[in-house]
Motif scaffolding. Structure first.
Motif, mmCIF file in Angstrom:
data_model
loop_
_atom_site.group_PDB
_atom_site.id
_atom_site.type_symbol
_atom_site.label_atom_id
_atom_site.label_comp_id
_atom_site.label_asym_id
_atom_site.label_seq_id
_atom_site.Cartn_x
_atom_site.Cartn_y
_atom_site.Cartn_z
ATOM 1 N N ARG A 1 0.811 -1.222 0.000
ATOM 2 C CA ARG A 1 0.000 0.000 0.000
ATOM 3 C C ARG A 1 0.837 1.263 0.000
ATOM 4 N NH1 ARG A 1 -1.587 3.106 3.902
ATOM 5 N NH2 ARG A 1 -0.752 1.682 5.473
ATOM 6 N N VAL B 1 -5.416 -3.676 7.495
ATOM 7 C CA VAL B 1 -5.154 -3.726 6.055
ATOM 8 C C VAL B 1 -3.728 -4.207 5.789
ATOM 9 C CG1 VAL B 1 -5.039 -2.365 3.930
ATOM 10 C CG2 VAL B 1 -6.791 -1.852 5.663
ATOM 11 N N ASP C 1 -11.712 -8.633 5.997
ATOM 12 C CA ASP C 1 -11.263 -8.404 4.627
ATOM 13 C C ASP C 1 -10.561 -7.051 4.547
ATOM 14 O OD1 ASP C 1 -11.453 -8.979 1.611
ATOM 15 O OD2 ASP C 1 -12.332 -6.974 1.798
ATOM 16 N N PRO C 2 -9.319 -6.978 4.056
ATOM 17 C CA PRO C 2 -8.568 -5.713 4.046
ATOM 18 C C PRO C 2 -9.306 -4.567 3.364
ATOM 19 C CG PRO C 2 -7.098 -7.537 3.576
ATOM 20 C CD PRO C 2 -8.486 -8.106 3.588
ATOM 21 N N ARG C 3 -9.979 -4.839 2.262
ATOM 22 C CA ARG C 3 -10.692 -3.770 1.559
ATOM 23 C C ARG C 3 -11.834 -3.214 2.408
ATOM 24 N NH1 ARG C 3 -12.058 -6.942 -3.833
ATOM 25 N NH2 ARG C 3 -12.436 -8.469 -2.197
ATOM 26 N N GLN C 4 -12.533 -4.088 3.095
ATOM 27 C CA GLN C 4 -13.629 -3.642 3.948
ATOM 28 C C GLN C 4 -13.116 -2.943 5.206
ATOM 29 O OE1 GLN C 4 -15.980 -3.538 1.842
ATOM 30 N NE2 GLN C 4 -17.569 -4.689 2.916
ATOM 31 N N CYS C 5 -11.977 -3.389 5.700
ATOM 32 C CA CYS C 5 -11.369 -2.720 6.863
ATOM 33 C C CYS C 5 -10.973 -1.294 6.494
ATOM 34 C CB CYS C 5 -10.151 -3.506 7.345
ATOM 35 S SG CYS C 5 -10.553 -5.093 8.113
ATOM 36 N N PHE C 6 -10.416 -1.129 5.303
ATOM 37 C CA PHE C 6 -10.033 0.208 4.855
ATOM 38 C C PHE C 6 -11.268 1.069 4.621
ATOM 39 C CE2 PHE C 6 -8.380 3.264 1.628
ATOM 40 C CZ PHE C 6 -7.425 3.860 2.428
ATOM 41 N N ARG C 7 -12.307 0.456 4.104
ATOM 42 C CA ARG C 7 -13.565 1.173 3.910
ATOM 43 C C ARG C 7 -14.124 1.659 5.243
ATOM 44 N NH1 ARG C 7 -19.058 -1.649 1.494
ATOM 45 N NH2 ARG C 7 -20.394 0.206 1.566
#
Length: 289
Positions: free
Chosen positions: A77, A187, A258-264
């Motif tokens: 990232r 993430v 889920d990394p994408r959902q954590c970032f969201r």
């Protein structure tokens, strides 16, 4: 390198292209500005603090990337950040951070001595936070202090003192910061484990979801305590209820880690801070009607 390209790298280095950090720092400052002034903030002081938030967050991002310049190339990232990619030199980054911090200091010169003294502490916190990831098991708590230090500074500017209420608000911000920055750290957990950086996501381990929920609850509980102590009205608690609903939504988003959902969920935390502020501001507005 053209001037336009250099300015673009500076924008990315200071994260001005990603305003979420500014908002997460701004909301607790606004909480304090309204509470310390009983809903009637001094407009000059308010603007000094708003601009100061932007400048100090930008300086903090530069210092963070300077501290992590040897780690960032190994994290998916962050490998394209200007310092990690070699587009900005370490010396250049430090000069930029110093310039931003100086501008922030010049802003508060018209304020009282207590604010000036606290600004030195704030500068130390902002400059030292990036290095805590090497030593502290939960550096997010330190981040919460750094991101919330506009709270005692606001009380100092508006009241000339820092009452216990300000420190309770700061504690609430620390718990909130642990909650949202643990989501952020989730993430990068795999990369951070590999390169040896310490984060709350690693420290909490399989109890990460419980810890995040507990921190949200603690933050809301402390804010409610401030409301009870001050005799705030129903709008104040309506704001806390809305913030609680936002927190529940975040727990839903990160339930599978889920990394994408954590970032969201991390990005969505601005609505938690906004909900709390809206309740505070609306409460004072209704009192004047």
């Amino acid at each position: 390198m053209t001037l336009t390209e250099r300015l673009s790298h500076y924008e990315k280095l200071t994260r001005l292209d990603k305003p979420i950090g500014i908002l997460l720092l701004l909301w607790p400052t606004l909480w304090a500005q309204w509470l310390a002034s009983d809903g009637r903030p001094d407009l000059l002081i308010l603007w000094i603090f708003v601009i100061g938030v932007v400048l100090m967050r930008s300086a903090g991002c530069v210092v963070n990337d300077y501290a992590d310049r040897d780690f960032d190339p190994h994290v998916a990232r962050t490998r394209d950040r200007p310092l990690a990619a070699g587009k900005v030199s370490p010396k250049e980054a430090l000069l930029l951070a110093a310039g931003l911090a100086l501008l922030a200091f010049l802003l508060i010169l018209p304020l009282n001595r207590l604010v000036l003294g606290l600004s030195i502490v704030a500068l130390f916190l902002a400059a030292s936070y990036p290095f805590t990831k090497r030593f502290f098991a939960i550096p997010q708590a330190y981040l919460g202090i750094a991101f919330g230090f506009g709270i005692p500074m606001s009380y100092a500017a508006l009241r000339g003192e820092v009452p216990m209420e300000a420190w309770v608000l700061l504690a609430a911000n620390v718990f909130w910061a642990i909650a949202y920055d643990t989501q952020y750290a989730m993430v990068d957990r795999a990369d951070d484990l590999r390169i040896g950086i310490k984060t709350s996501a690693i420290t909490f381990g399989r109890f990460d979801l419980f810890a995040i929920a507990a921190c949200y609850a603690a933050a809301l509980g402390l804010l409610a305590g401030v409301g009870v102590q001050r005799g705030q009205g129903i709008a104040f608690y309506g704001g806390l209820a809305a913030a609680a609903a936002v927190a529940v939504y975040h727990m839903y988003l990160i339930r599978q880690r889920d990394p994408r959902q954590c970032f969201r969920a991390f990005l969505h935390n601005t609505w938690f801070g906004a909900a709390v502020f809206s309740g505070i501001a609306l409460d004072y507005l209704l009192r004047r009607l």
